[in-house]
Motif scaffolding. Structure first.
Motif, short mmCIF file in Angstrom:
data_model
loop_
_atom_site.label_atom_id
_atom_site.label_comp_id
_atom_site.label_asym_id
_atom_site.label_seq_id
_atom_site.Cartn_x
_atom_site.Cartn_y
_atom_site.Cartn_z
N ALA A 37 31.84 17.88 67.53
CA ALA A 37 31.51 18.91 66.54
C ALA A 37 31.87 18.40 65.14
CB ALA A 37 32.28 20.18 66.84
N GLN A 38 31.08 18.86 64.19
CA GLN A 38 31.33 18.46 62.81
C GLN A 38 32.46 19.29 62.21
OE1 GLN A 38 28.24 19.15 63.94
NE2 GLN A 38 27.44 17.08 63.98
N LYS A 39 33.20 18.65 61.31
CA LYS A 39 34.26 19.37 60.61
C LYS A 39 34.35 18.86 59.17
CE LYS A 39 39.13 20.62 60.76
NZ LYS A 39 40.45 20.41 61.37
N ILE A 40 34.51 19.79 58.25
CA ILE A 40 34.66 19.46 56.84
C ILE A 40 36.02 19.94 56.37
CG2 ILE A 40 33.86 20.01 54.53
CD1 ILE A 40 31.89 18.25 55.74
N THR A 41 36.73 19.08 55.64
CA THR A 41 38.05 19.45 55.13
C THR A 41 38.08 19.28 53.62
OG1 THR A 41 39.10 18.72 57.19
CG2 THR A 41 40.52 19.02 55.28
N GLN A 42 38.43 20.36 52.95
CA GLN A 42 38.64 20.32 51.50
C GLN A 42 40.11 20.71 51.29
OE1 GLN A 42 34.65 22.66 50.79
NE2 GLN A 42 35.32 21.79 48.84
N THR A 43 40.89 19.76 50.84
CA THR A 43 42.35 19.96 50.81
C THR A 43 42.85 20.59 49.51
OG1 THR A 43 42.60 17.71 49.99
CG2 THR A 43 42.77 18.04 52.37
N GLN A 44 41.98 20.73 48.53
CA GLN A 44 42.40 21.28 47.24
C GLN A 44 41.94 22.75 47.14
OE1 GLN A 44 39.77 18.47 45.64
NE2 GLN A 44 41.32 17.36 44.50
N PRO A 45 42.81 23.69 47.35
CA PRO A 45 42.36 25.09 47.23
C PRO A 45 41.99 25.45 45.79
CG PRO A 45 44.70 24.99 47.79
CD PRO A 45 44.17 23.59 47.82
N GLY A 46 42.69 24.84 44.82
CA GLY A 46 42.41 25.12 43.42
C GLY A 46 42.66 23.90 42.56
N MET A 47 41.82 23.78 41.50
CA MET A 47 41.97 22.68 40.54
C MET A 47 41.84 23.26 39.15
SD MET A 47 41.89 19.32 41.76
CE MET A 47 40.83 18.44 40.62
N PHE A 48 42.68 22.77 38.23
CA PHE A 48 42.62 23.19 36.84
C PHE A 48 42.40 21.95 35.98
CE2 PHE A 48 43.90 27.61 37.25
CZ PHE A 48 44.50 27.62 38.50
N VAL A 49 41.39 21.98 35.15
CA VAL A 49 41.00 20.80 34.37
C VAL A 49 40.69 21.23 32.95
CG1 VAL A 49 39.24 19.01 34.16
CG2 VAL A 49 40.12 19.62 36.40
N GLN A 50 41.02 20.37 32.00
CA GLN A 50 40.66 20.62 30.61
C GLN A 50 39.18 20.33 30.40
OE1 GLN A 50 43.61 22.45 29.56
NE2 GLN A 50 42.59 21.73 27.70
N GLU A 51 38.59 21.16 29.57
CA GLU A 51 37.17 20.97 29.22
C GLU A 51 36.96 19.54 28.72
OE1 GLU A 51 36.06 23.60 26.10
OE2 GLU A 51 33.91 23.38 26.44
N LYS A 52 35.82 18.97 29.12
CA LYS A 52 35.35 17.64 28.76
C LYS A 52 35.98 16.54 29.62
CE LYS A 52 34.30 18.99 24.03
NZ LYS A 52 34.56 18.80 22.60
N GLU A 53 36.97 16.86 30.41
CA GLU A 53 37.51 15.85 31.31
C GLU A 53 36.63 15.73 32.54
OE1 GLU A 53 42.31 16.18 30.31
OE2 GLU A 53 41.52 16.82 32.25
N ALA A 54 36.73 14.58 33.20
CA ALA A 54 36.06 14.41 34.49
C ALA A 54 36.95 15.00 35.59
CB ALA A 54 35.79 12.94 34.76
#
Lengths: 117, 111
Positions: A1-18
């Protein structure tokens, strides 16, 4: 079976940053596809980018690129020059096994991205 | 640009009532899907549909659920007797072969 994992529940980034949103997957299929969707607060699911397992080049769509590392089973989304409008929930998804031509998507838990001015 | 259209955008119903969620897929697409997203959780597959029959369904898609393509354009999801736990956002998606295009969703609130 396929499984997808996203380990970051939240991210905060400054505008214009990658920003890089992580996604790892697990599958025993040789042929598969990986997707990223954006879900703003209004609720709709917006298709961003697709990577096929046999694609040799990393997919790019405007400011979005997919950092595909097959051996590591990772498919991270990179957003360059982030904008306030990028604030949303982001889901990584994998195309499942084909049944009568139809292929369901299996989703990760999502990452909530907040862009700060 | 063609898009998947879902109606209504928000449906409020009493527990035990039947609801029909409607979708108009993109016209030349062949495969149709319903997904569900309970508030704050991930998107879950319900059912796929091709050539006027169900291709695959998840364990969520029990006897209370049914899908139909009554004409050449509409694709409907029916819940016969709604429960409180059916409250969620329901997404319709369609695809030509690869990639899936989602509608804006119907938010179902069961009271």
């Amino acid at each position: 079976a396929q499984k997808i994992t996203q380990t970051q529940p939240g991210m905060f980034v400054q505008e214009k940053e990658a920003v890089t949103l992580d996604c790892t997957y697990d599958t025993s299929d040789q042929s598969y596809g990986l997707f990223w969707y954006k879900q703003p607060s209004s609720g709709e699911m917006i298709f961003l980018i697709y990577q096929g397992s046999y694609d040799e080049q990393n997919a790019t769509e405007g400011r979005y690129s997919l950092n595909f590392q097959k051996a590591r089973k990772s498919a991270n989304l990179v957003i360059s020059a982030s904008q306030l409008g990028d604030s949303a929930m982001y889901f990584c998804a994998m195309r499942g096994v084909e049944i009568q031509g139809a292929q369901k998507l299996v989703f990760g838990q999502g990452t909530r991205l907040t862009i700060n001015p | 640009e063609p898009e998947v259209t879902q109606t209504p955008s928000h449906q409020v119903t009493q527990m035990g009532q039947e609801v029909i969620l409607r979708c108009v897929p993109i016209s030349n697409h062949l495969y149709f899907y319903w997904y569900r997203q309970i508030l704050g959780q991930k998107v879950e597959f319900l059912v796929s549909f091709y050539n006027n029959e169900i291709s695959e369904k998840s364990e969520i898609f029990d006897d209370q659920f049914s899908v139909e393509r009554p004409d050449g354009s509409n694709f409907t999801l029916k819940i016969r007797s709604t429960k409180l736990e059916d409250s969620a956002m329901y997404f319709c998606a369609s695809s030509p072969w690869d990639g899936q295009y989602f509608g804006a969703g119907t938010r179902l609130s069961v009271l």
